[in-house]
Write an enzyme that holds these catalytic residues in place. Structure first.
Site, PDB file in Angstrom:
ATOM      1  CB  CYS A 129    -112.893-119.730  56.240  1.00 32.07           C
ATOM      2  SG  CYS A 129    -114.269-119.161  57.259  1.00 32.07           S
ATOM      3  CB  CYS A 130    -114.564-119.383  51.232  1.00 31.22           C
ATOM      4  SG  CYS A 130    -114.523-117.615  51.599  1.00 31.22           S
ATOM      5  CB  CYS A 210    -118.840-113.903  56.259  1.00 33.00           C
ATOM      6  SG  CYS A 210    -119.530-115.345  55.416  1.00 33.00           S
ATOM      7  CB  CYS A 213    -114.224-111.854  55.038  1.00 33.68           C
ATOM      8  SG  CYS A 213    -113.280-113.123  55.929  1.00 33.68           S
ATOM      9  CB  CYS A 236    -116.473-116.886  48.345  1.00 32.12           C
ATOM     10  SG  CYS A 236    -117.777-117.312  47.176  1.00 32.12           S
TER      11      CYS A 236
END
Length: 259
Positions: A129-130, A210, A213, A236
């Site tokens: 995702c990062c 975000c 998280c 990240c």
């Protein structure tokens, strides 16, 4: 010592990572505004950007940079899952500091559609995702720059305690001008210059990423303890590998998370 005491020979270390320590003492003796001015106006003129999250204490570095060059490129990663308060804070600081070249960077829509169509990848694979929301977009945005400035500080977490002022990323240099600043110094600077604060700081968020998280930090915890809480993940990915070259090209195609 002032920036004028740094010779062209001293700056030559920037082309050779092995010589980084040779001039470290001279560079480190500069105060933070002088170090920034040297980097922006002399060492990397026209080839340097500040990367800012517009997070909890981003106003300090943004204020310093605004005193030097209000048109310096400021790269802002809009991941698509940021707190509304962060977007509002970005807009407020742009106006307050008269920042004239803030560039918002977003993940590619086709990449999100292919890998995170339901915006839930953070739950099953936070590294990936990062990678698609932060690492790859920033790597692409930094193409053409010889150096970039970060706001990382040693006090933020155990993984940052040995953070240097300068880091070599293959042919690009990463500058951490606030590396040796303490939390108290940050607060003094914010108060001395009457800088606006991120709304979430007062609600227990000393580090803001975000929405999915980021959680509140408990008393006594590292400032970044609220990031990816309950997971082994602590960074990240922006600062765990060079954002250049073959590694990033491979990461763009990888099915597995970045290592």
């Amino acid at each position: 010592m002032s920036a004028n005491d740094i010779s062209a020979d001293d700056a030559g270390f920037l082309a050779d990572a092995a010589a980084l320590g040779h001039s470290a003492e001279k560079i480190a003796s500069l105060d933070t505004p002088a170090l920034l001015r040297l980097s922006i106006e002399d060492l990397f003129a026209g080839k340097i950007a500040l990367v800012s999250s517009f997070g909890a204490d981003s106003a300090v570095l943004l204020h310093m940079v605004a005193q030097i060059d209000k048109a310096l490129p400021v790269l802002f990663l809009d991941t698509g899952v940021l707190f509304p308060e962060t977007l509002a804070y970005r807009d407020r600081l742009i106006k307050f500091l008269d920042l004239r070249n803030v560039i918002s960077i977003s993940p590619k829509k086709d990449r999100l559609a292919a890998e995170d169509p339901e915006t839930f990848l953070w739950s099953s694979n936070p590294d990936r995702c990062c990678a698609i929301r932060k690492v790859l977009p920033l790597a692409e945005a930094l193409e053409g720059f010889d150096a970039w400035i970060t706001g990382r500080k040693r006090f933020q977490s155990s993984t940052r305690r040995s953070l240097p002022l300068f880091e070599a990323e293959e042919k690009r240099i990463k500058i951490n001008p606030l590396a040796n600043w303490s939390a108290a110094q940050i607060l003094r600077y914010l108060h001395a210059h009457d800088l606006p604060r991120h709304e979430l700081v007062a609600k227990g968020y000393p580090s803001i990423g975000c929405v999915p998280c980021t959680s509140r930090v408990r008393p006594g915890e590292d400032p970044r303890a609220g990031r990816w809480r309950g997971a082994a993940k602590v960074e990240c990915g922006l600062h765990t590998q060079p954002l250049t070259g073959v590694a990033l090209q491979a990461a763009a195609l990888a099915e597995e998370p970045l290592s």
